[in-house]
Design a protein around this motif. Structure first.
Motif, PDB file in Angstrom:
ATOM      1  N   LEU A  34      26.575 -17.631 -26.902  1.00  0.00           N
ATOM      2  CA  LEU A  34      26.231 -18.097 -28.243  1.00  0.00           C
ATOM      3  C   LEU A  34      25.974 -19.598 -28.253  1.00  0.00           C
ATOM      4  N   ASN A  35      26.743 -20.352 -27.494  1.00  0.00           N
ATOM      5  CA  ASN A  35      26.527 -21.793 -27.403  1.00  0.00           C
ATOM      6  C   ASN A  35      25.140 -22.111 -26.852  1.00  0.00           C
ATOM      7  N   ARG A  36      24.690 -21.333 -25.878  1.00  0.00           N
ATOM      8  CA  ARG A  36      23.353 -21.565 -25.318  1.00  0.00           C
ATOM      9  C   ARG A  36      22.272 -21.280 -26.367  1.00  0.00           C
ATOM     10  N   ILE A  37      22.507 -20.264 -27.190  1.00  0.00           N
ATOM     11  CA  ILE A  37      21.556 -19.981 -28.275  1.00  0.00           C
ATOM     12  C   ILE A  37      21.516 -21.144 -29.263  1.00  0.00           C
ATOM     13  N   HIS A  38      22.685 -21.610 -29.676  1.00  0.00           N
ATOM     14  CA  HIS A  38      22.736 -22.722 -30.630  1.00  0.00           C
ATOM     15  C   HIS A  38      22.113 -23.985 -30.043  1.00  0.00           C
ATOM     16  N   GLU A  39      22.335 -24.247 -28.770  1.00  0.00           N
ATOM     17  CA  GLU A  39      21.726 -25.416 -28.133  1.00  0.00           C
ATOM     18  C   GLU A  39      20.200 -25.313 -28.137  1.00  0.00           C
ATOM     19  N   THR A  40      19.700 -24.097 -27.926  1.00  0.00           N
ATOM     20  CA  THR A  40      18.247 -23.911 -27.922  1.00  0.00           C
ATOM     21  C   THR A  40      17.662 -24.095 -29.314  1.00  0.00           C
ATOM     22  N   LEU A  41      18.342 -23.567 -30.320  1.00  0.00           N
ATOM     23  CA  LEU A  41      17.888 -23.762 -31.699  1.00  0.00           C
ATOM     24  C   LEU A  41      17.880 -25.249 -32.055  1.00  0.00           C
TER      25      LEU A  41
END
Length: 293
Positions: A70-77
């Motif tokens: 989830l952190n990787r998703i948020h970083e990408t957003l």
């Protein structure tokens, strides 16, 4: 655009994987299509659970926690300054020698891709430009005994073949949006990228996941909301004729949310009061969880 590849944010042009990656060579990979509303991921726990089940089916131990993913998703957003977005999270077994049998020790390839979508909720607009035109295709759903429908893998050739049928059947006056795929017995399974719902005698009906049907996350939310609204719900076995003679019908998936069906095999079906009600309460559900105070 920036994508997340193996722990690093990289420009889209540099977001590549090896030609020896098993996800490329064999489709040996799991993925989830997600949607971000207001900067947070819709139904993350359900998506993470389904991803975990897919990886378990593939015996793919990627070694990352749900929070790390989830952190990787948020970083990408955040890197793309997006709060309203389509998100695709893919995990392959990574690069291994060119043999079919996978090795137990893996160095997984983990990729996050995003693109902008409209706002959701009560003031949002759909990503689709009109009700769906649905066409039954000859391509059948792969039986669970071959590739389990509950496993969301990179093996999407089944849906691609179905969509190719739609392309071949298209004309200047007719173009279907979604393929209606049946199981080996001829019963409705799902769309190429969607779950199917319809209403007969004021009851909401959808193919059961005991058959070769992907347990869609949006599908589950819609079923929950329908029961909360007191709408009778039946998960069962249905033929295309049930859908063609339905009082109303719609499709669901993560990006479409709820999309009414205009016609099935040229027969008019359309939306209706149940579709309208469920679309309304779905939008309120999104609004409360992603845009509320």
């Amino acid at each position: 655009m920036y994508f997340h590849v193996n722990g690093d944010l990289v420009p889209e042009q540099e977001a590549t994987v090896s030609v020896r990656d098993r996800g490329f060579m064999y489709g040996d990979a799991a993925f989830e299509t997600l949607r971000a509303y207001g900067g947070t991921v819709f139904e993350w726990d359900a998506h993470a659970d389904r991803l975990s089940r897919t990886c378990e089916t593939l015996a793919l131990d990627h070694g990352l926690s749900d929070d790390e993913l989830l952190n990787r998703i948020h970083e990408t957003l955040e890197a793309n300054d997006l709060t309203e977005a389509y998100v695709k999270l893919s995990i392959s077994r990574g690069v291994q020698p060119g043999k079919l049998t996978p090795k137990p020790d893996i160095d997984p390839t983990v990729v996050v891709m995003v693109k902008e979508l409209p706002r959701g909720g009560t003031t949002g607009t759909p990503v689709w430009d009109g009700p769906a035109v649905v066409q039954t295709v000859k391509t059948r759903r792969i039986p669970n005994e071959a590739i389990p429908a509950a496993a969301k893998t990179h093996n999407y050739l089944n849906g691609i073949l179905a969509r190719l049928e739609l392309q071949r059947a298209a004309s200047d006056t007719y173009q279907a949006d979604e393929a209606l795929i049946r199981d080996a017995a001829g019963n409705i399974a799902e769309g190429a990228t969607s779950n199917v719902f319809f209403v007969i005698d004021n009851a909401l009906r959808t193919p059961a996941t005991t058959g070769p049907v992907l347990p869609g996350v949006t599908r589950d939310v819609v079923l929950k909301l329908a029961r909360e609204q007191g709408i009778p719900v039946e998960e069962g076995t249905y033929t295309p004729d049930h859908l063609r003679r339905a009082d109303e019908a719609f499709l669901t998936n993560t990006t479409w949310e709820l999309r009414p069906i205009e016609t099935v095999d040229g027969i008019e079906v359309g939306g209706g009061p149940v579709t309208d009600l469920l679309s309304l309460v779905f939008n309120e559900y999104v609004e409360d969880r992603h845009y509320g105070e």
